[in-house]
Motif scaffolding. Sequence first.
Motif, short mmCIF file in Angstrom:
data_model
loop_
_atom_site.label_atom_id
_atom_site.label_comp_id
_atom_site.label_asym_id
_atom_site.label_seq_id
_atom_site.Cartn_x
_atom_site.Cartn_y
_atom_site.Cartn_z
N PRO A 1 2.27 9.09 3.88
CA PRO A 1 2.98 8.13 4.73
C PRO A 1 3.76 8.83 5.84
CG PRO A 1 3.33 7.65 2.40
CD PRO A 1 2.68 8.99 2.47
N PRO B 1 -2.36 8.66 -5.39
CA PRO B 1 -0.89 8.66 -5.56
C PRO B 1 -0.31 9.96 -6.09
CG PRO B 1 -1.95 7.42 -7.32
CD PRO B 1 -3.02 7.73 -6.32
N GLN C 1 7.47 10.97 -3.68
CA GLN C 1 6.39 10.07 -4.11
C GLN C 1 6.97 8.82 -4.74
OE1 GLN C 1 3.45 11.23 -3.21
NE2 GLN C 1 2.32 9.41 -3.80
N THR D 1 0.83 -1.20 0.00
CA THR D 1 0.00 0.00 0.00
C THR D 1 0.86 1.25 0.00
OG1 THR D 1 -1.75 -1.14 1.24
CG2 THR D 1 -1.80 1.26 1.25
N VAL D 2 0.47 2.23 -0.81
CA VAL D 2 1.06 3.56 -0.76
C VAL D 2 -0.03 4.50 -0.26
CG1 VAL D 2 2.18 5.43 -2.01
CG2 VAL D 2 2.62 3.06 -2.66
N ARG E 1 9.24 1.82 -1.77
CA ARG E 1 9.07 0.97 -0.59
C ARG E 1 8.01 -0.10 -0.86
NH1 ARG E 1 7.09 2.61 5.58
NH2 ARG E 1 6.38 0.53 6.10
N ALA E 2 6.89 0.30 -1.47
CA ALA E 2 5.82 -0.67 -1.76
C ALA E 2 6.31 -1.72 -2.75
CB ALA E 2 4.60 0.06 -2.30
N PHE F 1 8.13 6.57 -1.89
CA PHE F 1 7.00 5.86 -1.27
C PHE F 1 6.61 4.66 -2.13
CE2 PHE F 1 5.61 10.29 0.37
CZ PHE F 1 6.51 10.20 1.43
N LEU F 2 6.61 4.88 -3.44
CA LEU F 2 6.30 3.78 -4.35
C LEU F 2 7.38 2.71 -4.29
CD1 LEU F 2 4.54 2.60 -6.61
CD2 LEU F 2 5.80 4.05 -8.23
N LEU G 1 -2.94 2.06 -4.20
CA LEU G 1 -2.47 3.44 -4.24
C LEU G 1 -3.60 4.36 -3.81
CD1 LEU G 1 -0.73 3.39 -7.76
CD2 LEU G 1 0.33 2.97 -5.52
#
Length: 261
Positions: A85, A165, A145, A80-81, A151-152, A148-149, A162
């Motif tokens: 976060p 996003p 951004q 999940t993003v 990490r997912a 964050f993506l 998302l």
Amino acid sequence: MNALEARGVRVTLGGATILDGVDLTVAAGEWVAVIGPNGAGKSTMLRAVGGLLPAAGAISIFGTSTGRLSRRQRARLVATVAQSPVVPAGMAVLDYVLLGRTPYVPPLGRESTADLAAAREVLTRLDLHRFARRELATLSGGERQRVFLARALAQGAPLLLLDEPTTALDIGHQQEVLDLVDGLRRDRGLTVLATMHDLSIAGEYADRMVLLAGGRVAASGTPREVLTEELLATHYGARVRVIEGDHGPLVVPVRSTASGA
């Protein structure tokens, strides 16, 4: 096989019903956009699917009921993003992306060489390798951004959730992030379920759309079936014109009255 099947999903928070009997199916490899006015329950739906909220009804991921999945098992299937976060102060980009490998790290253990390699591979794929030692807080909005993506994606999960996003990104960074997600979806066979605020952008990227209103599914289908002037007027209270674009319908706001000179 369907990546996600949700039947009769109901979520109640603080005595208020946020989702009331939502049905949703997402095929493997598909991009489904969830749209709807503010308060429709879009983010709640994603959080329920991701196991972040208790929900009544039935939810299965790649054929397995979520009730039979441990937290670690679910994290290997769903990434999940979130909209905003939480980032620990002073955390470097590589360390943040490595958090995505948590489902594979033994209790009381540390990341393995394979985990580190997976994180670095994702950073390279997203053109973030040069920021590996930079503090996340020092990056631009578009760069954050992508982190964050990253990490997912480091989770290696086949289903990507998302939540808005492209929030707070300018149009160039919006296109950058969404093109990246779409390319990775095709390259890796990812399935994407995304809440999206910009209807034209949602229509450009999604294979199918689900319109939520008042915690229920008001419409579902292809972007051309859902993004109609009638449906948007009914559920958004908006005056719009829907124009055919190269990849999907474009939604243009229309002023209600003309101002005098």
